[in-house]
Design an enzyme around this catalytic site. Structure first.
Site, PDB file in Angstrom:
ATOM      1  N   ASP A   1       0.856  -1.186   0.000  1.00 41.05           N
ATOM      2  CA  ASP A   1       0.000   0.000   0.000  1.00 41.05           C
ATOM      3  C   ASP A   1       0.893   1.238   0.000  1.00 41.05           C
ATOM      4  O   ASP A   1       1.715   1.411   0.912  1.00 41.05           O
ATOM      5  CB  ASP A   1      -0.852  -0.052   1.282  1.00 41.05           C
ATOM      6  CG  ASP A   1      -1.826   1.096   1.388  1.00 41.05           C
ATOM      7  OD1 ASP A   1      -1.669   2.118   0.691  1.00 41.05           O
ATOM      8  OD2 ASP A   1      -2.762   0.973   2.200  1.00 41.05           O
TER       9      ASP A   1
ATOM     10  N   GLY B   1      -9.391   5.066  -5.988  1.00 43.50           N
ATOM     11  CA  GLY B   1      -8.077   4.415  -6.117  1.00 43.50           C
ATOM     12  C   GLY B   1      -7.040   4.982  -5.163  1.00 43.50           C
ATOM     13  O   GLY B   1      -7.329   5.282  -4.005  1.00 43.50           O
ATOM     14  N   VAL B   2      -5.824   5.127  -5.660  1.00 40.17           N
ATOM     15  CA  VAL B   2      -4.700   5.636  -4.862  1.00 40.17           C
ATOM     16  C   VAL B   2      -5.028   7.020  -4.299  1.00 40.17           C
ATOM     17  O   VAL B   2      -4.721   7.326  -3.144  1.00 40.17           O
ATOM     18  CB  VAL B   2      -3.429   5.802  -5.734  1.00 40.17           C
ATOM     19  CG1 VAL B   2      -2.250   6.232  -4.884  1.00 40.17           C
ATOM     20  CG2 VAL B   2      -3.071   4.525  -6.444  1.00 40.17           C
ATOM     21  N   ASP B   3      -5.624   7.842  -5.129  1.00 37.72           N
ATOM     22  CA  ASP B   3      -5.952   9.218  -4.773  1.00 37.72           C
ATOM     23  C   ASP B   3      -6.814   9.256  -3.497  1.00 37.72           C
ATOM     24  O   ASP B   3      -6.496   9.958  -2.523  1.00 37.72           O
ATOM     25  CB  ASP B   3      -6.714   9.832  -5.963  1.00 37.72           C
ATOM     26  CG  ASP B   3      -6.721  11.341  -5.965  1.00 37.72           C
ATOM     27  OD1 ASP B   3      -6.178  11.941  -5.026  1.00 37.72           O
ATOM     28  OD2 ASP B   3      -7.280  11.924  -6.910  1.00 37.72           O
TER      29      ASP B   3
ATOM     30  N   SER C   1      -1.962   5.439 -13.949  1.00 35.73           N
ATOM     31  CA  SER C   1      -2.886   5.276 -15.102  1.00 35.73           C
ATOM     32  C   SER C   1      -3.434   3.864 -15.317  1.00 35.73           C
ATOM     33  O   SER C   1      -4.273   3.672 -16.197  1.00 35.73           O
ATOM     34  CB  SER C   1      -2.250   5.745 -16.432  1.00 35.73           C
ATOM     35  OG  SER C   1      -2.227   7.152 -16.526  1.00 35.73           O
TER      36      SER C   1
ATOM     37  N   TYR D   1      -7.886   4.842 -15.142  1.00 34.24           N
ATOM     38  CA  TYR D   1      -7.518   5.448 -16.427  1.00 34.24           C
ATOM     39  C   TYR D   1      -7.261   4.413 -17.528  1.00 34.24           C
ATOM     40  O   TYR D   1      -7.023   4.789 -18.676  1.00 34.24           O
ATOM     41  CB  TYR D   1      -6.325   6.396 -16.265  1.00 34.24           C
ATOM     42  CG  TYR D   1      -6.704   7.782 -15.746  1.00 34.24           C
ATOM     43  CD1 TYR D   1      -8.002   8.062 -15.310  1.00 34.24           C
ATOM     44  CD2 TYR D   1      -5.770   8.814 -15.702  1.00 34.24           C
ATOM     45  CE1 TYR D   1      -8.351   9.326 -14.840  1.00 34.24           C
ATOM     46  CE2 TYR D   1      -6.120  10.093 -15.233  1.00 34.24           C
ATOM     47  CZ  TYR D   1      -7.409  10.334 -14.807  1.00 34.24           C
ATOM     48  OH  TYR D   1      -7.753  11.595 -14.361  1.00 34.24           O
TER      49      TYR D   1
HETATM   50  P1  ADP Z   1      -5.361   5.999 -12.380  1.00 37.27           P
HETATM   51  O1  ADP Z   1      -6.596   6.872 -12.325  1.00 37.27           O
HETATM   52  O2  ADP Z   1      -4.108   6.791 -12.675  1.00 37.27           O
HETATM   53  O3  ADP Z   1      -5.540   4.815 -13.257  1.00 37.27           O
HETATM   54  P2  ADP Z   1      -5.885   4.436  -9.927  1.00 37.27           P
HETATM   55  O4  ADP Z   1      -5.724   4.914  -8.533  1.00 37.27           O
HETATM   56  O5  ADP Z   1      -7.272   4.155 -10.413  1.00 37.27           O
HETATM   57  O6  ADP Z   1      -5.134   5.526 -10.854  1.00 37.27           O
HETATM   58  O7  ADP Z   1      -5.043   3.110 -10.127  1.00 37.27           O
HETATM   59  C1  ADP Z   1      -3.640   3.056 -10.285  1.00 37.27           C
HETATM   60  C2  ADP Z   1      -3.113   1.765  -9.670  1.00 37.27           C
HETATM   61  O8  ADP Z   1      -2.973   1.931  -8.256  1.00 37.27           O
HETATM   62  C3  ADP Z   1      -4.010   0.548  -9.834  1.00 37.27           C
HETATM   63  O9  ADP Z   1      -3.193  -0.546 -10.203  1.00 37.27           O
HETATM   64  C4  ADP Z   1      -4.593   0.338  -8.441  1.00 37.27           C
HETATM   65  O10 ADP Z   1      -4.860  -1.035  -8.190  1.00 37.27           O
HETATM   66  C5  ADP Z   1      -3.452   0.803  -7.579  1.00 37.27           C
HETATM   67  N1  ADP Z   1      -3.790   1.188  -6.187  1.00 37.27           N
HETATM   68  C6  ADP Z   1      -4.983   1.534  -5.638  1.00 37.27           C
HETATM   69  N2  ADP Z   1      -4.858   1.842  -4.339  1.00 37.27           N
HETATM   70  C7  ADP Z   1      -3.533   1.703  -4.032  1.00 37.27           C
HETATM   71  C8  ADP Z   1      -2.738   1.863  -2.847  1.00 37.27           C
HETATM   72  N3  ADP Z   1      -3.271   2.250  -1.688  1.00 37.27           N
HETATM   73  N4  ADP Z   1      -1.395   1.628  -2.935  1.00 37.27           N
HETATM   74  C9  ADP Z   1      -0.825   1.254  -4.093  1.00 37.27           C
HETATM   75  N5  ADP Z   1      -1.510   1.079  -5.237  1.00 37.27           N
HETATM   76  C10 ADP Z   1      -2.850   1.299  -5.217  1.00 37.27           C
END
Ligand code: ADP
Length: 186
Positions: free
Chosen positions: A19, A41-43, A132, A136
């Site tokens: 994470d 997601g990550v955001d 992405s 995305y």
């Molecule tokens: P984007 O909009 O740029 O595609 P996302 O957040 O939807 O960004 O996804 C980017 C990647 O991050 C995906 O592979 C997702 O599974 C992963 N992800 C989501 N949450 C976390 C986290 N807490 N730590 C690391 N990776 C994450």
């Protein structure tokens, strides 16, 4: 949790399954959207764990520098709030539209501008998510090639970052990144 580590010049490149909000590097990178106002997601995870200070600074950055939103490929920096990382670098990766809309160039810019910003701020370590490849829609195999080549080129030509980590949520994504890095050392 899995982990792999590689040496590039004087720097370390690490690939970890985990994470990104738990990382103790100087900065973690947020795969943000142009609004900088949070999302899924990550955001979402970063804003939830880091607390309201991050959003407050994002609002100020929008007002002062990017009233229409942060363009694809650019990067900005805020505090890490309550995160272990002192800073969050917010960048916007490209939305996948089939591959012929300069997606690879934009994705490379997102990584490169994040690294440059870290260097400008005197930071020594930085963690990236797989930009992405979630909402995305960028195919992981192709995004991974861009991510790995951009970071390796940067570390080869710039000695001012000690450690870069790729943090992959799933073990499948971890394997994709690991294979890609190892193919470049053979
Ligand atoms: P984007 O909009 O740029 O595609 P996302 O957040 O939807 O960004 O996804 C980017 C990647 O991050 C995906 O592979 C997702 O599974 C992963 N992800 C989501 N949450 C976390 C986290 N807490 N730590 C690391 N990776 C994450």
């Amino acid at each position: 949790m899995e982990e792999a580590s590689y040496r590039i010049g004087k720097s370390q490149l690490k690939i970890l399954q985990g994470d990104i909000t738990e990382q103790d590097t100087d900065a973690i990178v947020n795969a943000a959207n142009p609004s900088l106002m949070g999302g899924g997601g990550v955001d979402g995870a970063i804003h939830r764990k880091g607390g309201p200070k991050i959003l407050e600074e994002c609002r100020k950055i929008r007002a002062a520098a990017w009233p229409k939103g942060l363009p694809t490929g650019k990067a900005v920096i805020t505090t890490g709030g309550r995160l272990k990382a002192k800073y969050v670098i917010h960048t916007v990766g490209p939305v996948w539209r089939g591959g012929s809309r300069d997606e690879a160039k934009s994705l490379a810019e997102a990584y490169m501008n994040s690294l440059r910003l870290a260097v400008d701020k005197g930071l020594r370590s930085i963690s990236f998510p797989s930009i992405s490849t979630g909402a995305y829609g960028y195919p992981i195999d192709e995004a991974c090639k861009v991510a790995v080549s951009t970071v390796i080129d940067f570390l080869t030509n710039n000695g001012r970052i000690d450690e870069v980590r790729f943090i992959l949520f799933s073990s499948r994504d971890f394997e994709v990144y690991k294979k890609e890095v190892e193919s470049r050392f053979r």
